[in-house]
Every structure is written in structure tokens, then in C-alpha cells.
Motif scaffolding. Structure first.
Motif, PDB file in Angstrom:
ATOM      1  N   PHE A  75     -15.542   6.193 -31.371  1.00 23.04           N
ATOM      2  CA  PHE A  75     -16.329   5.564 -32.437  1.00 23.04           C
ATOM      3  C   PHE A  75     -15.869   6.129 -33.779  1.00 23.04           C
ATOM      4  O   PHE A  75     -15.971   7.327 -34.024  1.00 23.04           O
ATOM      5  CB  PHE A  75     -17.820   5.841 -32.237  1.00 23.04           C
ATOM      6  CG  PHE A  75     -18.715   4.906 -33.000  1.00 23.04           C
ATOM      7  CD1 PHE A  75     -19.258   3.796 -32.383  1.00 23.04           C
ATOM      8  CD2 PHE A  75     -19.004   5.144 -34.334  1.00 23.04           C
ATOM      9  CE1 PHE A  75     -20.092   2.929 -33.084  1.00 23.04           C
ATOM     10  CE2 PHE A  75     -19.823   4.280 -35.046  1.00 23.04           C
ATOM     11  CZ  PHE A  75     -20.370   3.165 -34.420  1.00 23.04           C
ATOM     12  N   SER A  76     -15.372   5.247 -34.635  1.00 21.78           N
ATOM     13  CA  SER A  76     -14.792   5.685 -35.909  1.00 21.78           C
ATOM     14  C   SER A  76     -15.820   6.390 -36.781  1.00 21.78           C
ATOM     15  O   SER A  76     -16.955   5.931 -36.940  1.00 21.78           O
ATOM     16  CB  SER A  76     -14.212   4.482 -36.664  1.00 21.78           C
ATOM     17  OG  SER A  76     -13.151   3.921 -35.936  1.00 21.78           O
ATOM     18  N   GLY A  77     -15.395   7.512 -37.341  1.00 23.32           N
ATOM     19  CA  GLY A  77     -16.229   8.250 -38.276  1.00 23.32           C
ATOM     20  C   GLY A  77     -17.119   9.298 -37.655  1.00 23.32           C
ATOM     21  O   GLY A  77     -17.732  10.100 -38.373  1.00 23.32           O
ATOM     22  N   TRP A  78     -17.184   9.336 -36.329  1.00 25.02           N
ATOM     23  CA  TRP A  78     -18.107  10.271 -35.697  1.00 25.02           C
ATOM     24  C   TRP A  78     -17.687  11.721 -35.880  1.00 25.02           C
ATOM     25  O   TRP A  78     -16.509  12.062 -35.813  1.00 25.02           O
ATOM     26  CB  TRP A  78     -18.205   9.973 -34.208  1.00 25.02           C
ATOM     27  CG  TRP A  78     -19.342   9.042 -33.891  1.00 25.02           C
ATOM     28  CD1 TRP A  78     -20.082   8.310 -34.775  1.00 25.02           C
ATOM     29  CD2 TRP A  78     -19.869   8.738 -32.596  1.00 25.02           C
ATOM     30  NE1 TRP A  78     -21.021   7.572 -34.111  1.00 25.02           N
ATOM     31  CE2 TRP A  78     -20.916   7.815 -32.784  1.00 25.02           C
ATOM     32  CE3 TRP A  78     -19.537   9.155 -31.313  1.00 25.02           C
ATOM     33  CZ2 TRP A  78     -21.652   7.303 -31.716  1.00 25.02           C
ATOM     34  CZ3 TRP A  78     -20.267   8.648 -30.256  1.00 25.02           C
ATOM     35  CH2 TRP A  78     -21.323   7.734 -30.448  1.00 25.02           C
ATOM     36  N   GLN A  79     -18.699  12.546 -36.100  1.00 23.58           N
ATOM     37  CA  GLN A  79     -18.530  13.985 -36.047  1.00 23.58           C
ATOM     38  C   GLN A  79     -19.098  14.502 -34.724  1.00 23.58           C
ATOM     39  O   GLN A  79     -19.650  13.732 -33.922  1.00 23.58           O
ATOM     40  CB  GLN A  79     -19.211  14.647 -37.254  1.00 23.58           C
ATOM     41  CG  GLN A  79     -18.567  14.269 -38.576  1.00 23.58           C
ATOM     42  CD  GLN A  79     -19.067  15.095 -39.748  1.00 23.58           C
ATOM     43  OE1 GLN A  79     -19.801  16.071 -39.592  1.00 23.58           O
ATOM     44  NE2 GLN A  79     -18.652  14.717 -40.952  1.00 23.58           N
ATOM     45  N   SER A  80     -18.954  15.786 -34.503  1.00 24.84           N
ATOM     46  CA  SER A  80     -19.297  16.357 -33.195  1.00 24.84           C
ATOM     47  C   SER A  80     -20.771  16.173 -32.842  1.00 24.84           C
ATOM     48  O   SER A  80     -21.105  15.964 -31.669  1.00 24.84           O
ATOM     49  CB  SER A  80     -18.928  17.836 -33.171  1.00 24.84           C
ATOM     50  OG  SER A  80     -19.590  18.540 -34.217  1.00 24.84           O
ATOM     51  N   ALA A  81     -21.657  16.243 -33.824  1.00 29.26           N
ATOM     52  CA  ALA A  81     -23.091  16.105 -33.541  1.00 29.26           C
ATOM     53  C   ALA A  81     -23.423  14.706 -33.043  1.00 29.26           C
ATOM     54  O   ALA A  81     -24.313  14.531 -32.191  1.00 29.26           O
ATOM     55  CB  ALA A  81     -23.910  16.436 -34.789  1.00 29.26           C
ATOM     56  N   GLN A  82     -22.721  13.695 -33.552  1.00 28.25           N
ATOM     57  CA  GLN A  82     -23.000  12.317 -33.140  1.00 28.25           C
ATOM     58  C   GLN A  82     -22.553  12.056 -31.705  1.00 28.25           C
ATOM     59  O   GLN A  82     -23.243  11.369 -30.942  1.00 28.25           O
ATOM     60  CB  GLN A  82     -22.334  11.350 -34.115  1.00 28.25           C
ATOM     61  CG  GLN A  82     -22.980  11.372 -35.496  1.00 28.25           C
ATOM     62  CD  GLN A  82     -22.096  10.745 -36.559  1.00 28.25           C
ATOM     63  OE1 GLN A  82     -20.989  11.215 -36.817  1.00 28.25           O
ATOM     64  NE2 GLN A  82     -22.580   9.687 -37.169  1.00 28.25           N
ATOM     65  N   LEU A  83     -21.410  12.605 -31.329  1.00 33.12           N
ATOM     66  CA  LEU A  83     -20.969  12.448 -29.948  1.00 33.12           C
ATOM     67  C   LEU A  83     -21.927  13.162 -28.997  1.00 33.12           C
ATOM     68  O   LEU A  83     -22.301  12.609 -27.952  1.00 33.12           O
ATOM     69  CB  LEU A  83     -19.554  12.994 -29.768  1.00 33.12           C
ATOM     70  CG  LEU A  83     -19.022  12.983 -28.330  1.00 33.12           C
ATOM     71  CD1 LEU A  83     -19.039  11.583 -27.740  1.00 33.12           C
ATOM     72  CD2 LEU A  83     -17.620  13.574 -28.266  1.00 33.12           C
ATOM     73  N   LEU A  84     -22.324  14.358 -29.342  1.00 33.42           N
ATOM     74  CA  LEU A  84     -23.258  15.100 -28.498  1.00 33.42           C
ATOM     75  C   LEU A  84     -24.558  14.321 -28.325  1.00 33.42           C
ATOM     76  O   LEU A  84     -25.090  14.214 -27.206  1.00 33.42           O
ATOM     77  CB  LEU A  84     -23.534  16.475 -29.104  1.00 33.42           C
ATOM     78  CG  LEU A  84     -24.570  17.344 -28.372  1.00 33.42           C
ATOM     79  CD1 LEU A  84     -24.163  17.589 -26.930  1.00 33.42           C
ATOM     80  CD2 LEU A  84     -24.773  18.651 -29.121  1.00 33.42           C
ATOM     81  N   ASP A  85     -25.072  13.767 -29.400  1.00 38.06           N
ATOM     82  CA  ASP A  85     -26.315  12.995 -29.327  1.00 38.06           C
ATOM     83  C   ASP A  85     -26.155  11.780 -28.411  1.00 38.06           C
ATOM     84  O   ASP A  85     -27.048  11.471 -27.618  1.00 38.06           O
ATOM     85  CB  ASP A  85     -26.735  12.544 -30.734  1.00 38.06           C
ATOM     86  CG  ASP A  85     -28.029  11.743 -30.721  1.00 38.06           C
ATOM     87  OD1 ASP A  85     -29.082  12.324 -30.413  1.00 38.06           O
ATOM     88  OD2 ASP A  85     -27.979  10.526 -31.002  1.00 38.06           O
ATOM     89  N   ALA A  86     -25.011  11.101 -28.504  1.00 42.36           N
ATOM     90  CA  ALA A  86     -24.771   9.937 -27.651  1.00 42.36           C
ATOM     91  C   ALA A  86     -24.767  10.328 -26.181  1.00 42.36           C
ATOM     92  O   ALA A  86     -25.340   9.631 -25.333  1.00 42.36           O
ATOM     93  CB  ALA A  86     -23.453   9.261 -28.035  1.00 42.36           C
ATOM     94  N   LEU A  87     -24.118  11.453 -25.867  1.00 37.88           N
ATOM     95  CA  LEU A  87     -24.054  11.897 -24.475  1.00 37.88           C
ATOM     96  C   LEU A  87     -25.424  12.327 -23.950  1.00 37.88           C
ATOM     97  O   LEU A  87     -25.702  12.209 -22.750  1.00 37.88           O
ATOM     98  CB  LEU A  87     -23.071  13.054 -24.333  1.00 37.88           C
ATOM     99  CG  LEU A  87     -21.602  12.668 -24.327  1.00 37.88           C
ATOM    100  CD1 LEU A  87     -20.722  13.906 -24.406  1.00 37.88           C
ATOM    101  CD2 LEU A  87     -21.250  11.867 -23.081  1.00 37.88           C
ATOM    102  N   GLU A  88     -26.276  12.807 -24.822  1.00 40.30           N
ATOM    103  CA  GLU A  88     -27.600  13.258 -24.401  1.00 40.30           C
ATOM    104  C   GLU A  88     -28.598  12.120 -24.266  1.00 40.30           C
ATOM    105  O   GLU A  88     -29.525  12.207 -23.444  1.00 40.30           O
ATOM    106  CB  GLU A  88     -28.132  14.297 -25.391  1.00 40.30           C
ATOM    107  CG  GLU A  88     -27.392  15.621 -25.362  1.00 40.30           C
ATOM    108  CD  GLU A  88     -27.891  16.590 -26.404  1.00 40.30           C
ATOM    109  OE1 GLU A  88     -27.741  17.810 -26.198  1.00 40.30           O
ATOM    110  OE2 GLU A  88     -28.437  16.139 -27.441  1.00 40.30           O
ATOM    111  N   THR A  89     -28.406  11.036 -25.043  1.00 46.79           N
ATOM    112  CA  THR A  89     -29.468  10.023 -25.140  1.00 46.79           C
ATOM    113  C   THR A  89     -29.063   8.607 -24.787  1.00 46.79           C
ATOM    114  O   THR A  89     -29.922   7.780 -24.494  1.00 46.79           O
ATOM    115  CB  THR A  89     -30.042  10.007 -26.569  1.00 46.79           C
ATOM    116  OG1 THR A  89     -29.005   9.611 -27.497  1.00 46.79           O
ATOM    117  CG2 THR A  89     -30.568  11.379 -26.981  1.00 46.79           C
TER     118      THR A  89
END
Length: 245
Positions: A75-89
Motif C-alpha cells: 500500500f503506497s505511502g504506508w509507514q510501519s505503524a499502518q502495516l502493523l495496524d492492518a495486520l492486527e485489525t
């Protein structure tokens, strides 16, 4: 007679649903690769538009070479916190990982680019101040703790091999930021190596060394994203890290 036929049909249906083979993975099915991360696995600026991942991005090249099905969730523009949130939720991400045979993770570049640019702007060209600001910002950043939690979240869903890409230098040789990046990226990338060593079945794909000073070939001019040749290089090192070459 009709009742007997219905009863026999019902018994056959129940038997087929409860047989072990009903839930077994098809032996002829391809193994799968799930790619997670930012605009790099997405293949930003390589397709006709940036609405869908480019078919020349490295996850698809790995899939082509290793005969894998590919789910590209970059996903373009994502930082590490956004990927972590996606994997959790996000169930889309969780289910994809749960069914994966290999996982590729490319994340952290946007976090680090923001830190690098902020330190460069605030230092006003003073190299000593730049180094001091950079270390301060890296120390207070959550990028590596987020990636560590990302790996842990993946591990809670699958024991599949994970290839973790480190950060290449995205700046052309005529850009002053190229030399600032080169001075700090080896130290930063040691963080990716440490994460791989701290986890089972996690392997680093060394994008920094693979790109070296060949940004003219591997990075789009006026951009920070890989060219088609850059994506091919990322695929090659990913295949090697996963033992698929």
C-alpha cells in the motif's frame, strides 16, 4: 424408494464433508507468496496508473520465477505503524497471511525517509548537527519496534518463511541526500539484520548492497521508487533469501 434415495444422498454428503481429504490442501495447488508493505512491493509509478499493484513489481516476479500464487498487499505511502495496524485489525490481511506459504515484508522506508529529511532540514547543512539530530530522531522512533511487532503478528498466524527487505539508498548520485543516506543506512539496516536474527525463519534481503550506487539503473529518475530493473533486482535477492532461486 424416494425416502431411501434421499437418506443415501444425505449419508454420502455427510461422509464427503467429514472425510479428511475434504479439508486437506490440494497437492497440486501452487504455494503462495503474500507481499506486505509500502509502495515498493506495490510497484509505484510502473503501471499505467497507481490504482493497482504493477505486474512488474518484485512480488509478481518472484511468483513467476518460483511458480507461486501472489497476493500483493503493498500500500503506497504506508509507514510501519499502518502495516502493523492492518495486520492486527484487518481480516483481509490476517486471512491472507494465515493461508500463505511465504511472506515478503518491505516496510520502514517511509518512516526513515521522514526522519532523514527532517534531520537534514533542521541541521542546515551542519554534518555534526545532522548526525546528532538523526540519532535523536531514530532513538525516539517506533519504526523497529513496529516491525518487530509486525513479525510477531505474522508469526501468530503462520510459520511460513519471511523475507524482510532492508532499505536501499533512493537518492541519485547528484543528490546531496545520497551521501547523507549512505553515511547512516548501514547502521539503520543493522536493525533489520537484528530483527531477522531474533526471529525464527526470517531472512534479510539486502536491498542496500544490491542497489549500491547504481541508482541510475535501479531508481526512477526524479523519484525514489525502483525501476523495472530495480524490481528485478529486488526479486532476485528475495528469491535468494528464501532459497527459491
Amino acid at each position: 424408494m424416494k425416502r431411501l434415495i434421499k437418506t443415501a444422498t444425505a449419508i454420502l454428503l455427510v461422509s464427503s464433508l467429514t472425510a479428511p481429504s475434504a479439508f486437506a490442501k490440494n497437492d497440486n495447488a501452487k504455494e503462495s507468496l503474500v507481499a506486505l508493505g509500502d509502495s515498493i512491493p506495490f510497484g509505484f509509478n510502473l503501471g499505467q496508473n497507481n490504482q493497482n499493484p504493477a505486474n512488474t513489481s518484485y512480488p509478481y516476479l518472484i511468483g513467476e520465477d518460483a511458480d507461486l500464487r501472489v497476493r500483493n498487499l503493498g500500500f503506497s505511502g504506508w509507514q510501519s505503524a499502518q502495516l502493523l495496524d492492518a495486520l492486527e485489525t484487518d481480516q483481509k490481511y490476517r486471512q491472507a497471511i494465515d493461508h500463505s506459504d511465504y511472506v515478503a515484508v518491505t516496510i520502514g522506508s517511509n518512516d526513515l525517509l521522514a526522519i532523514l529529511r527532517a534531520a537534514a532540514a533542521e541541521s542546515g547543512g551542519n554534518q555534526a548537527l545532522f548526525q546528532q539530530l538523526l540519532q535523536q530522531k531514530l532513538a525516539t522512533s517506533n519504526v523497529f519496534s513496529n516491525i518487530a511487532e509486525t513479525i510477531a503478528e505474522i508469526r501468530s498466524l503462520t510459520d511460513a518463511p519471511i523475507v524482510l527487505y532492508n532499505v536501499y539508498n533512493p537518492f541519485q548520485l547528484n543528490d546531496p541526500l545520497h551521501y547523507l543516506a549512505d553515511a547512516v543506512l548501514p547502521q539503520i539496516n543493522s536493525g533489520f539484520t537484528a530483527l531477522a536474527f531474533a526471529n525464527t525463519n526470517v531472512y534479510v534481503a539486502d536491498a542496500y548492497s544490491a542497489f549500491g550506487n547504481n541508482q541510475a539503473a535501479y531508481v526512477i529518475q526524479g523519484d525514489i521508487h525502483p525501476t523495472n530493473a530495480g524490481q528485478e533486482m529486488l526479486a532476485d535477492i528475495g528469491l535468494d533469501a528464501l532459497g527459491l532461486d
